[in-house]
Design a protein around this motif. Structure first.
Motif, short mmCIF file in Angstrom:
data_model
loop_
_atom_site.label_atom_id
_atom_site.label_comp_id
_atom_site.label_asym_id
_atom_site.label_seq_id
_atom_site.Cartn_x
_atom_site.Cartn_y
_atom_site.Cartn_z
N VAL A 75 0.89 -1.07 0.13
CA VAL A 75 0.15 0.16 -0.07
C VAL A 75 0.85 1.19 -0.15
O VAL A 75 1.53 1.56 1.01
CB VAL A 75 -0.85 -0.02 1.23
N LEU A 76 1.05 1.90 -0.97
CA LEU A 76 1.94 2.98 -1.18
C LEU A 76 1.41 4.24 -0.67
O LEU A 76 2.31 5.22 -0.64
CB LEU A 76 1.99 3.42 -2.90
N GLY A 77 0.19 4.31 -0.26
CA GLY A 77 -0.38 5.41 0.65
C GLY A 77 -1.95 5.67 0.41
O GLY A 77 -2.51 4.64 0.07
N TYR A 78 -2.24 6.95 0.81
CA TYR A 78 -3.71 7.01 0.69
C TYR A 78 -3.91 8.69 0.72
O TYR A 78 -3.09 9.30 0.99
CB TYR A 78 -4.34 6.52 2.12
N LEU A 79 -5.22 8.92 0.40
CA LEU A 79 -5.75 10.27 0.74
C LEU A 79 -6.78 10.20 1.81
O LEU A 79 -7.66 9.29 1.68
CB LEU A 79 -6.40 10.83 -0.71
N PRO A 80 -6.92 11.24 2.66
CA PRO A 80 -7.94 11.07 3.56
C PRO A 80 -9.28 11.53 3.06
O PRO A 80 -9.33 12.28 2.08
CB PRO A 80 -7.21 12.02 4.52
N ARG A 81 -10.12 11.38 3.85
CA ARG A 81 -11.38 12.03 3.54
C ARG A 81 -11.36 13.70 3.70
O ARG A 81 -11.25 14.15 4.77
CB ARG A 81 -12.85 11.48 4.32
N ARG A 82 -11.32 14.53 2.41
CA ARG A 82 -11.31 16.01 2.77
C ARG A 82 -12.21 16.60 1.80
O ARG A 82 -12.02 16.50 0.53
CB ARG A 82 -9.86 16.34 2.40
#
Length: 454
Positions: A173-180
């Motif tokens: 898992v290379l990363g994520y974006l949060p809920r924004r």
């Protein structure tokens, strides 16, 4: 060279947001990314360009022959360091239910690029691992190298998603974006709002780039994205060398008309045309000495009042038609050449009146799909009997006010004829990519050259 595909498990998972954020973050690092978009979409590429300052190129493996697709990719990568290819729909969705024709997966394999899978995690936890595992196993010829999660609520949510994926699939898992909410892209009836209308400014792209830098491991992504530079094939679409200017082609380009493929405009210039941008919204008339007018698609229904009020420009289009200047129009351009447009509020606005049609957004429904066409007569792009591939994507309804000869026979919809050929006008709802055949761009330049004053 570095290169990778940002693919989704479905539409709407955040591919454009993540691809745009990565492009902006790479540009902030001083790298030279080159954006691409799989499929025929005109709007997503406008966000790519705004993020990194470089025109995005469409790679559609149904519209474009494979050799042409490779030629356009290799040409775009001259002097660039990182190819960032945003997919279309889900990874395996394309033109056929039985093969990967026209899909993101096919483009990734044609270009030898690894795939980063984007998954919307807003309503899921451990089950997301099963989704990723299914995508990894569905086509083992495809090289999926990692996952980016979208819509992560917080550290606890990430803990329930990332470790199960890595354990079940052995993919990082290379990363994520949060809920924004402040990272959401604005949408309407045909998808995202094009950047030509200014829906997002520099602060948005700065926020997005900063978030990607914070929660996506760009260094690891670039390490996984090492690929062999593309071998540039012999030119199939472009001339072998520079050609002299032979004509001027006016291209309608403003908030109402913005649906053009950058490679199509480049092809016209390469074959000897000076492409002259013109605004039916703001300009008083067509430029002097133009041998053709290209009216692309867009959103004339949203600017119908302003288009109708610019009477000098409408009159200049009528005058060009009276002089026999070739006018090629697609979708929104077709609507502009008709008698009137009825907008979403039911207001009717007079247009050029050169085609015996009216278009309306009342009772509208989406029409979309790939189309195989055969020209019914000689036109500005095709000669009679020649075939081309295009796509249709519109909401408006068309009402005929009188009969007029059709432009095309639609080969994959037996019995259907499409478009209009009236005098020097060739207009249709179907969009064509001038890279789909080596004949198209040279013919339009030839036709325009025959009209352009010496």
């Amino acid at each position: 060279m570095k290169g990778f595909v940002i693919a989704g498990v479905t539409s709407g998972v955040g591919k454009t947001t993540i691809a745009t954020g990565i492009l902006a973050a790479l540009a902030r690092r001083g790298l030279r990314p080159q954006p691409f978009k799989v499929g025929p979409d005109y709007i997503d590429p406008t966000y790519h360009r705004a993020a990194c300052g470089v025109p995005s190129r469409n790679l559609d493996s149904w519209l474009l022959p494979q050799e042409a697709l490779r030629e356009l990719f290799a040409r775009a990568m001259r002097g660039r360091q990182v190819a960032v290819v945003e997919g279309v729909m889900g990874l395996f969705d394309g033109a056929s239910p039985y093969s990967d024709e026209g899909s993101t997966a096919q483009v990734a394999k044609l270009l030898g690029l690894p795939v980063v899978l984007v998954v919307d995690a807003r309503k899921v936890a451990r089950s997301v691992a099963a989704t990723v595992l299914g995508f990894r196993e569905f086509d083992r010829e495809l090289r999926i190298v990692g996952v980016i999660l979208n819509g992560i609520a917080g550290p606890r949510h990430l803990e329930f998603c990332a470790p199960p994926i890595e354990r079940a699939t052995e993919l990082p898992v290379l990363g994520y974006l949060p809920r924004r909410d402040d990272l959401a892209l604005p949408e309407r009836h045909l998808g995202l709002v094009p950047m030509v209308e200014g829906p997002a400014g520099r602060p948005f792209f700065e926020r997005l780039a900063a978030q990607v830098e914070k929660t996506v491991d760009l260094d690891r992504l670039l390490h996984l994205a090492s690929v062999r530079p593309p071998a540039e094939p012999p030119p199939r679409l472009f001339p072998a060398g520079p050609l002299p200017r032979r004509c001027r082609i006016a291209v309608a380009l403003d908030q109402a008309f913005s649906f053009y493929y950058q490679d199509a405009l480049d092809l016209l210039e390469a074959w000897g045309a000076e492409v002259v941008p013109v605004s039916p919204l703001e300009d008083a008339g067509l430029p002097e000495g133009c041998g053709a007018l290209y009216l692309g698609g867009g959103f004339p229904e949203l600017y119908a009042r302003e288009l109708a009020e610019n009477r000098p420009f409408l009159e200049s289009v009528r005058a060009a038609y009276a002089r026999g200047v070739p006018i090629y129009a697609e979708c929104g351009g077709l609507m502009y050449l008709g008698e009137e447009i009825e907008d979403f509020q039911g207001q009717r606005h007079p247009m050029a009146g050169l085609l015996p049609i009216a278009t309306s957004m009342q009772g509208a429904r989406l029409q979309l799909g790939y189309r195989r066409l055969r020209a019914l007569a000689d036109g500005p792009l095709l000669r009679r009997g020649e075939e081309a591939r295009g796509h249709e994507f519109h909401w408006s309804l068309l009402h005929r006010r009188a009969d007029a000869p059709a432009a095309y026979e639609v080969l994959d919809q037996p019995g259907r004829q499409e478009g209009f050929r009236v005098g020097s006008i060739w207009a249709s709802y179907v969009h064509l990519h001038l890279g789909s055949s080596p004949r198209l761009a040279p013919r339009l330049v030839d036709v325009a050259s025959a009209v352009t004053p010496n």
